[in-house]
Structure formats: C-alpha cells, structure tokens
Design an enzyme around this catalytic site. Structure first.
Site, PDB file in Angstrom:
ATOM      1  N   LYS A  41       1.110  -0.752   0.101  1.00 34.10           N
ATOM      2  CA  LYS A  41      -0.035  -0.341   0.345  1.00 34.10           C
ATOM      3  C   LYS A  41       0.605   1.369   0.322  1.00 34.10           C
ATOM      4  O   LYS A  41       0.728   1.781  -0.725  1.00 34.10           O
ATOM      5  CB  LYS A  41      -0.838  -0.136   1.425  1.00 34.10           C
ATOM      6  CG  LYS A  41      -1.965  -1.092   0.741  1.00 34.10           C
ATOM      7  CD  LYS A  41      -2.789  -1.348   2.239  1.00 34.10           C
ATOM      8  CE  LYS A  41      -2.210  -1.453   3.555  1.00 34.10           C
ATOM      9  NZ  LYS A  41      -1.240  -2.779   4.049  1.00 34.10           N
ATOM     10  N   ARG A 121      -9.396   0.359   9.401  1.00 36.80           N
ATOM     11  CA  ARG A 121      -8.982  -0.656   9.517  1.00 36.80           C
ATOM     12  C   ARG A 121     -10.317  -1.931  10.437  1.00 36.80           C
ATOM     13  O   ARG A 121     -10.003  -2.921  10.434  1.00 36.80           O
ATOM     14  CB  ARG A 121      -7.897  -0.989  10.448  1.00 36.80           C
ATOM     15  CG  ARG A 121      -6.565  -1.181   9.535  1.00 36.80           C
ATOM     16  CD  ARG A 121      -5.892  -1.237  10.848  1.00 36.80           C
ATOM     17  NE  ARG A 121      -4.283  -1.935  10.262  1.00 36.80           N
ATOM     18  CZ  ARG A 121      -3.153  -1.309   9.850  1.00 36.80           C
ATOM     19  NH1 ARG A 121      -3.379   0.245   9.710  1.00 36.80           N
ATOM     20  NH2 ARG A 121      -2.464  -1.867   9.602  1.00 36.80           N
ATOM     21  N   ARG A 160      11.894  -6.404   4.672  1.00 38.16           N
ATOM     22  CA  ARG A 160      10.990  -4.565   3.962  1.00 38.16           C
ATOM     23  C   ARG A 160      12.616  -4.474   5.649  1.00 38.16           C
ATOM     24  O   ARG A 160      12.889  -5.020   6.050  1.00 38.16           O
ATOM     25  CB  ARG A 160      10.704  -4.566   4.879  1.00 38.16           C
ATOM     26  CG  ARG A 160       9.440  -2.495   5.369  1.00 38.16           C
ATOM     27  CD  ARG A 160       8.445  -2.676   4.973  1.00 38.16           C
ATOM     28  NE  ARG A 160       7.853  -3.367   6.343  1.00 38.16           N
ATOM     29  CZ  ARG A 160       6.554  -3.287   5.549  1.00 38.16           C
ATOM     30  NH1 ARG A 160       5.639  -2.030   4.809  1.00 38.16           N
ATOM     31  NH2 ARG A 160       5.614  -4.071   6.935  1.00 38.16           N
ATOM     32  N   ARG A 193      11.392  -2.570  10.726  1.00 37.08           N
ATOM     33  CA  ARG A 193      10.441  -2.151  11.636  1.00 37.08           C
ATOM     34  C   ARG A 193      10.115  -3.238  13.071  1.00 37.08           C
ATOM     35  O   ARG A 193       9.846  -4.771  12.309  1.00 37.08           O
ATOM     36  CB  ARG A 193       9.424  -2.229  10.881  1.00 37.08           C
ATOM     37  CG  ARG A 193       9.164  -0.755  10.055  1.00 37.08           C
ATOM     38  CD  ARG A 193       7.586  -0.895   9.277  1.00 37.08           C
ATOM     39  NE  ARG A 193       6.687  -1.047   9.654  1.00 37.08           N
ATOM     40  CZ  ARG A 193       5.839  -1.017   9.141  1.00 37.08           C
ATOM     41  NH1 ARG A 193       5.423  -0.357   8.204  1.00 37.08           N
ATOM     42  NH2 ARG A 193       4.144  -2.302   8.918  1.00 37.08           N
ATOM     43  N   ARG A 204       0.048  -9.885  13.475  1.00 35.02           N
ATOM     44  CA  ARG A 204      -0.995  -8.392  11.710  1.00 35.02           C
ATOM     45  C   ARG A 204      -1.363  -9.221  11.319  1.00 35.02           C
ATOM     46  O   ARG A 204      -2.961  -8.436  10.237  1.00 35.02           O
ATOM     47  CB  ARG A 204       0.387  -8.070  11.830  1.00 35.02           C
ATOM     48  CG  ARG A 204       0.350  -6.529  12.981  1.00 35.02           C
ATOM     49  CD  ARG A 204       2.132  -6.562  12.744  1.00 35.02           C
ATOM     50  NE  ARG A 204       2.083  -5.509  10.646  1.00 35.02           N
ATOM     51  CZ  ARG A 204       3.498  -5.580   9.913  1.00 35.02           C
ATOM     52  NH1 ARG A 204       4.123  -6.014  10.156  1.00 35.02           N
ATOM     53  NH2 ARG A 204       2.643  -4.546   8.556  1.00 35.02           N
TER      54      ARG A 204
HETATM   55  P1  AP5 Z   1       5.073  -1.420   1.809  1.00 41.03           P
HETATM   56  O1  AP5 Z   1       4.434  -0.643   0.639  1.00 41.03           O
HETATM   57  O2  AP5 Z   1       5.889  -1.402   2.715  1.00 41.03           O
HETATM   58  O3  AP5 Z   1       3.608  -2.653   2.068  1.00 41.03           O
HETATM   59  P2  AP5 Z   1       2.662  -1.762   3.188  1.00 41.03           P
HETATM   60  O4  AP5 Z   1       0.612  -2.245   2.703  1.00 41.03           O
HETATM   61  O5  AP5 Z   1       2.699  -0.636   3.121  1.00 41.03           O
HETATM   62  O6  AP5 Z   1       2.455  -2.546   4.230  1.00 41.03           O
HETATM   63  P3  AP5 Z   1       2.871  -1.913   5.809  1.00 41.03           P
HETATM   64  O7  AP5 Z   1       2.860  -2.987   7.090  1.00 41.03           O
HETATM   65  O8  AP5 Z   1       3.327  -0.622   6.273  1.00 41.03           O
HETATM   66  O9  AP5 Z   1       1.078  -2.263   6.126  1.00 41.03           O
HETATM   67  P4  AP5 Z   1       0.206  -2.691   7.673  1.00 41.03           P
HETATM   68  O10 AP5 Z   1      -0.711  -1.894   6.914  1.00 41.03           O
HETATM   69  O11 AP5 Z   1       0.252  -3.342   8.454  1.00 41.03           O
HETATM   70  O12 AP5 Z   1       1.279  -1.318   8.223  1.00 41.03           O
HETATM   71  P5  AP5 Z   1       1.121   0.375   8.464  1.00 41.03           P
HETATM   72  O13 AP5 Z   1       1.843   1.665   9.428  1.00 41.03           O
HETATM   73  O14 AP5 Z   1      -0.642   0.523   8.571  1.00 41.03           O
HETATM   74  O15 AP5 Z   1       5.861  -2.759   0.768  1.00 41.03           O
HETATM   75  C1  AP5 Z   1       6.473  -3.888   1.941  1.00 41.03           C
HETATM   76  C2  AP5 Z   1       7.428  -3.981   1.199  1.00 41.03           C
HETATM   77  O16 AP5 Z   1       7.567  -5.004   0.422  1.00 41.03           O
HETATM   78  C3  AP5 Z   1       9.160  -3.260   1.300  1.00 41.03           C
HETATM   79  O17 AP5 Z   1       9.637  -3.415   1.200  1.00 41.03           O
HETATM   80  C4  AP5 Z   1       8.573  -2.532  -0.158  1.00 41.03           C
HETATM   81  O18 AP5 Z   1       9.707  -2.545  -1.018  1.00 41.03           O
HETATM   82  C5  AP5 Z   1       7.967  -4.556  -0.282  1.00 41.03           C
HETATM   83  N1  AP5 Z   1       7.186  -3.768  -2.068  1.00 41.03           N
HETATM   84  C6  AP5 Z   1       5.859  -3.389  -2.124  1.00 41.03           C
HETATM   85  N2  AP5 Z   1       6.127  -3.410  -3.590  1.00 41.03           N
HETATM   86  C7  AP5 Z   1       6.335  -4.470  -4.203  1.00 41.03           C
HETATM   87  C8  AP5 Z   1       5.882  -5.459  -5.444  1.00 41.03           C
HETATM   88  N3  AP5 Z   1       4.867  -4.870  -5.916  1.00 41.03           N
HETATM   89  N4  AP5 Z   1       7.215  -6.687  -5.788  1.00 41.03           N
HETATM   90  C9  AP5 Z   1       8.608  -6.401  -4.624  1.00 41.03           C
HETATM   91  N5  AP5 Z   1       8.243  -6.274  -3.679  1.00 41.03           N
HETATM   92  C10 AP5 Z   1       7.450  -5.073  -3.191  1.00 41.03           C
HETATM   93  O19 AP5 Z   1       0.166  -0.256  10.110  1.00 41.03           O
HETATM   94  C11 AP5 Z   1       1.747  -0.727  11.337  1.00 41.03           C
HETATM   95  C12 AP5 Z   1       0.491  -0.815  12.867  1.00 41.03           C
HETATM   96  O20 AP5 Z   1       0.258   0.461  13.522  1.00 41.03           O
HETATM   97  C13 AP5 Z   1      -0.540  -1.901  12.778  1.00 41.03           C
HETATM   98  O21 AP5 Z   1      -0.297  -3.181  13.017  1.00 41.03           O
HETATM   99  C14 AP5 Z   1      -1.269  -1.490  13.833  1.00 41.03           C
HETATM  100  O22 AP5 Z   1      -1.214  -1.437  15.180  1.00 41.03           O
HETATM  101  C15 AP5 Z   1      -1.398   0.021  13.822  1.00 41.03           C
HETATM  102  N6  AP5 Z   1      -1.754   0.984  12.943  1.00 41.03           N
HETATM  103  C16 AP5 Z   1      -1.967   1.424  12.352  1.00 41.03           C
HETATM  104  N7  AP5 Z   1      -3.661   2.485  11.504  1.00 41.03           N
HETATM  105  C17 AP5 Z   1      -4.313   1.899  12.585  1.00 41.03           C
HETATM  106  C18 AP5 Z   1      -5.472   1.665  12.359  1.00 41.03           C
HETATM  107  N8  AP5 Z   1      -6.473   1.999  11.736  1.00 41.03           N
HETATM  108  N9  AP5 Z   1      -6.364   1.405  13.583  1.00 41.03           N
HETATM  109  C19 AP5 Z   1      -5.302   0.666  15.047  1.00 41.03           C
HETATM  110  N10 AP5 Z   1      -3.982   0.415  14.378  1.00 41.03           N
HETATM  111  C20 AP5 Z   1      -3.841   0.923  13.502  1.00 41.03           C
END
Ligand code: AP5
Length: 253
Positions: A41, A121, A160, A193, A204
């Site tokens: 994402k 979420r 990552r 991370r 997660r």
């Molecule tokens: P990346 O683009 O970083 O993936 P992402 O989908 O953004 O993954 P996240 O882990 O950041 O999502 P998330 O939803 O768990 O985390 P968030 O920060 O929101 O890509 C991943 C890797 O793959 C990278 O290394 C990239 O280079 C590689 N890649 C990408 N595309 C590729 C491709 N096409 N081919 C090859 N490689 C590729 O949330 C973290 C935490 O925060 C949650 O667990 C929770 O505790 C809290 N939190 C955040 N928002 C909320 C909410 N709304 N409610 C409650 N808790 C929340």
C-alpha cells in the site's frame, strides 16, 4: 509529476502545516488503500502521489513518527499504549485512532485530495470516516483493495527495511538501497520495523483477517471497491491500479 509533499500537517497534527501542499492533476482524488500488511500500500501510495498529487495519509506513519520524534521525551499515555499495541502487531484502540484522524480533518479537506493508507481498519473506523466525510461534504471516490498470496506477503514483510528519518521504504531483494544499510535520500541507517519481526507479523496478518476483511463487504455494498492484483513489480501493480481506478471513476462521472 508532482513532488512528494512533506505531510507535516498529517504526521505532526496540531497547528503544523505542510511546507508544500499536495497538488491535484485535475479533480482531486480521494481514496482508501486497503490490503494486508506488506501488500504494498505504501509503495503504491508513493507512486500514485507522484502522478495524482493526492497525499498519502498513513495512520501507521503517525505512530512511527511520534516514536521517532519523541526520542527521550515522555509520550502521552494514549500514544504509549498505541505503540505497545503496534509493536505486538495488534490494532491501536479505535478511540485513539479516531481522535488522531479527527484532529487532522484539514488533511481530509485538502484540495489536493488524499490516499488513506491503513485507515480505516475496522468497521467502527469506517463508519466514523463516513460521518467525518459527510459532515465535511467530502466525497470518497474509491477503495483500492490490493490482493496478494500469503507466501508473497511473508517475503515482502521479511525483506522490508525503512528509513526512520525520511520514511523511505526498501526491500533487501527487490529494492535494495544503493549503499547497503543506508537510505538513498538522507543517508540515515535503515532499520527493520519492530512489527516486521515474525511473531508480530503473524499477529498482524491474523488481525487483518479478523478485523479488516469485513471492510471488503462494507465498501463493496457502497460500490466503492476496486480490486487490484498486487503480484508483480511495483510498476506493474501501479499500472494496474491506474487502469482499474480510471475504469471505476469513468462509471461514476
Ligand atoms: P509496503 O509498501 O511497505 O507495504 P504496506 O502494504 O504499506 O505494508 P505495511 O506493513 O506498512 O502495512 P500495514 O497496514 O501493516 O502497516 P501500517 O503502518 O498501516 O511494502 C512492503 C515491502 O514490500 C517493502 O519492502 C516494499 O519495498 C516491498 N514491495 C512493495 N511492493 C512490491 C512489489 N510489487 N514487488 C516487490 N516488492 C514490493 O500499520 C502498522 C501498525 O500501526 C498496525 O499493525 C497497528 O498496530 C497500527 N495502526 C495503524 N493504523 C491503524 C488503524 N487505523 N487502527 C488501528 N491500528 C492501526
């Protein structure tokens, strides 16, 4: 191509304002990015920002920024609780997330549009977002739902590495930095991370299945859902996202 906005208003909240506003190419785009942890994402948000001008509003980035910025200073009890939940791979309580988003309502009203990443979420958060947008007369254009196999999710999460300073994201195999371990943009040491450790990433993925997948139906019923296959290179996924999004928008205009 639009330059990446600095997102200060989103990351800091309060009175902070962005030094460079996001800028729309044509009508502002207001979308939600939905998908499992590690699906890409954030990677797609960066590519879409560059061509649409809509700003990436990641709730996860707010928490990571607070942790980094506070280094050494006491965090509020709510932020402490949020970071503890995040490190375990659990969701931050809805009330905490909603308070942060409500405080940043001006980002949802930004004339450049937005891409919400990681919010909503839960169904409670989605309903609250609907209310906030309705109160502010801001329409939601689409929800891009990214789909990827569990095996590929595990590979993306395990490889990552991120820059804690400028938030750039790398992957050890698919997107390594030019100098091993250092950010290409600001030279800071890259880190893994804490919630990408295997125990936290398993939690997660389970939490995503239980709490976030109900949003697929939620947005499907509102005719906002756009499916995107997230396999392939970031550029291939980006092209698919653009094509699917344009097709969806064409049905609405
Ligand atoms: P990346 O683009 O970083 O993936 P992402 O989908 O953004 O993954 P996240 O882990 O950041 O999502 P998330 O939803 O768990 O985390 P968030 O920060 O929101 O890509 C991943 C890797 O793959 C990278 O290394 C990239 O280079 C590689 N890649 C990408 N595309 C590729 C491709 N096409 N081919 C090859 N490689 C590729 O949330 C973290 C935490 O925060 C949650 O667990 C929770 O505790 C809290 N939190 C955040 N928002 C909320 C909410 N709304 N409610 C409650 N808790 C929340």
């Amino acid at each position: 191509m639009n330059p990446q906005p600095d997102r200060a208003a989103w990351l800091l909240g309060g009175d902070a304002s962005c030094s460079r506003e996001s800028g729309a190419n044509g009508p502002p785009l207001r979308i939600v990015l939905l998908g499992a942890p590690g699906v890409g994402k954030g990677t797609q948000a960066a590519l879409l920002t560059a061509t649409t001008g809509a700003c990436q509003l990641s709730t996860g980035d707010i928490f990571r920024h607070a942790k980094h910025a506070a280094a050494g200073e006491p965090l509020s009890p709510a932020m402490h609780q949020a970071l503890d939940a995040m490190h375990r791979g659990e969701l931050v309580p809805d009330a905490t997330v909603l308070a942060l988003v409500t405080e940043r309502i001006h980002c949802l009203r930004c004339p450049g549009g937005f891409m919400l990443d990681g919010f909503p979420r839960t169904v409670v958060q989605a309903e609250a977002l609907d209310r906030l947008l309705a109160e502010n007369r801001v329409p939601l254009d689409a929800v891009l739902r990214y789909e990827l196999s569990l095996e590929e999710l595990a590979v993306r999460i395990a490889g990552r590495r991120t820059c804690p300073h400028c938030k750039a994201v790398y992957h050890m195999q698919t997107k390594p930095p030019r100098v091993a371990g250092c950010c290409d943009h600001c030279g800071h040491p890259l880190v893994q991370r804490e919630d990408d450790r295997p125990e936290a990433s398993r939690v997660r993925l389970a939490v995503y299945e239980k709490s976030t997948t109900p949003l697929i139906d939620y947005y499907d019923r509102r005719h906002l859902l756009v499916h995107v296959d997230a396999h392939g290179t970031p550029e291939a996924v980006y092209r698919r996202s653009r094509t699917a999004l344009h097709a969806h928008l064409a049905t609405k205009r």
